[in-house]
Design a protein around this motif. Structure first.
Motif, short mmCIF file in Angstrom:
data_model
loop_
_atom_site.label_atom_id
_atom_site.label_comp_id
_atom_site.label_asym_id
_atom_site.label_seq_id
_atom_site.Cartn_x
_atom_site.Cartn_y
_atom_site.Cartn_z
N VAL A 3 -39.34 -21.85 37.18
CA VAL A 3 -39.04 -21.01 38.33
C VAL A 3 -37.55 -20.71 38.39
O VAL A 3 -37.13 -19.57 38.53
CB VAL A 3 -39.52 -21.67 39.64
N PHE A 4 -36.73 -21.76 38.27
CA PHE A 4 -35.28 -21.56 38.34
C PHE A 4 -34.77 -20.75 37.15
O PHE A 4 -33.87 -19.92 37.30
CB PHE A 4 -34.56 -22.90 38.44
N ASP A 5 -35.35 -20.96 35.99
CA ASP A 5 -34.96 -20.19 34.81
C ASP A 5 -35.25 -18.71 35.02
O ASP A 5 -34.44 -17.85 34.68
CB ASP A 5 -35.69 -20.72 33.58
N ASP A 6 -36.38 -18.40 35.61
CA ASP A 6 -36.75 -17.01 35.87
C ASP A 6 -35.83 -16.39 36.92
O ASP A 6 -35.42 -15.23 36.78
CB ASP A 6 -38.21 -16.91 36.30
N ILE A 7 -35.50 -17.13 37.95
CA ILE A 7 -34.57 -16.62 38.97
C ILE A 7 -33.21 -16.36 38.34
O ILE A 7 -32.58 -15.33 38.59
CB ILE A 7 -34.43 -17.60 40.16
N LEU A 89 -30.73 -8.13 45.06
CA LEU A 89 -31.27 -9.46 44.78
C LEU A 89 -32.63 -9.69 45.44
O LEU A 89 -33.50 -10.34 44.86
CB LEU A 89 -30.28 -10.54 45.21
N LYS A 90 -32.82 -9.15 46.64
CA LYS A 90 -34.12 -9.29 47.31
C LYS A 90 -35.21 -8.61 46.49
O LYS A 90 -36.32 -9.14 46.35
CB LYS A 90 -34.07 -8.69 48.71
N ALA A 91 -34.91 -7.44 45.95
CA ALA A 91 -35.89 -6.74 45.12
C ALA A 91 -36.20 -7.55 43.87
O ALA A 91 -37.37 -7.69 43.48
CB ALA A 91 -35.38 -5.34 44.76
N ARG A 92 -35.16 -8.08 43.24
CA ARG A 92 -35.37 -8.89 42.04
C ARG A 92 -36.12 -10.18 42.37
O ARG A 92 -36.93 -10.65 41.57
CB ARG A 92 -34.04 -9.19 41.38
N PHE A 93 -35.85 -10.76 43.55
CA PHE A 93 -36.54 -11.98 43.94
C PHE A 93 -38.02 -11.69 44.18
O PHE A 93 -38.88 -12.49 43.81
CB PHE A 93 -35.90 -12.59 45.19
N ALA A 94 -38.32 -10.55 44.77
CA ALA A 94 -39.72 -10.17 44.99
C ALA A 94 -40.43 -10.02 43.64
O ALA A 94 -41.59 -10.45 43.49
CB ALA A 94 -39.81 -8.88 45.79
N GLU A 95 -39.77 -9.42 42.67
CA GLU A 95 -40.35 -9.30 41.33
C GLU A 95 -40.56 -10.68 40.71
O GLU A 95 -41.58 -10.93 40.07
CB GLU A 95 -39.44 -8.46 40.44
N HIS A 96 -39.58 -11.56 40.92
CA HIS A 96 -39.69 -12.93 40.42
C HIS A 96 -40.92 -13.61 41.02
O HIS A 96 -41.71 -14.24 40.31
CB HIS A 96 -38.41 -13.70 40.78
N GLN A 97 -41.10 -13.49 42.35
CA GLN A 97 -42.25 -14.10 43.01
C GLN A 97 -43.56 -13.57 42.45
O GLN A 97 -44.50 -14.33 42.22
CB GLN A 97 -42.20 -13.86 44.51
N ALA A 98 -43.61 -12.27 42.21
CA ALA A 98 -44.83 -11.68 41.65
C ALA A 98 -45.11 -12.25 40.26
O ALA A 98 -46.27 -12.55 39.94
CB ALA A 98 -44.68 -10.16 41.60
N ARG A 99 -44.07 -12.41 39.45
CA ARG A 99 -44.27 -12.99 38.11
C ARG A 99 -44.79 -14.42 38.21
O ARG A 99 -45.69 -14.81 37.47
CB ARG A 99 -42.95 -12.99 37.32
#
Length: 122
Positions: A3-7, A89-99
């Motif tokens: 998770v942290f690696d993806d973030i 960053l919020k948009a990227r975090f949302a993509e991260h959550q989806a992944r």
């Protein structure tokens, strides 16, 4: 760790940590929050906030302003640059959550959190 690696990859070139992202998000939702309340909302000790806020301020993402009624208190605000970066960053975090949800093949984020709390014995 995955998770942290993806973030870390998602935030990439911005060199923002998850702690800094959390601070940006809380300050955006609570403009003028003081350091004590910020620490309380994150569940950390107040002294741990100082280096994070220092980094955000040095990067031009946040500023500390003296409270008009109590000169010992500093109110934290995002700069325009901080607001713009937070949106990215919020948009990227949302993509991260989806992944992450896709990897787990679970139903909903709430279902996953419920299962994780069960694993923690709560």
């Amino acid at each position: 760790m995955a998770v942290f690696d993806d973030i870390f990859r998602a935030f990439g070139e911005h060199k923002i940590t998850t702690a800094e992202f959390s601070v940006l998000a809380i300050v955006a939702d609570n403009p003028g929050i003081n350091q004590a309340d910020l620490a309380l909302s994150l569940g950390v000790e107040r002294p741990r906030m100082v280096p994070i806020i220092n980094r955000l301020e040095e990067s031009g993402l946040a500023s500390r302003l003296v409270d008009g009624q109590d000169g010992r208190t500093r109110r934290i605000h995002l700069t325009r640059q901080g607001e713009k970066l937070l949106e990215i960053l919020k948009a990227r975090f949302a993509e991260h959550q989806a992944r992450m949800l896709k990897r787990l093949r679970a139903g909903t984020p709430d279902g996953i959190l419920s299962d994780l709390w069960k694993l923690a014995g709560r």
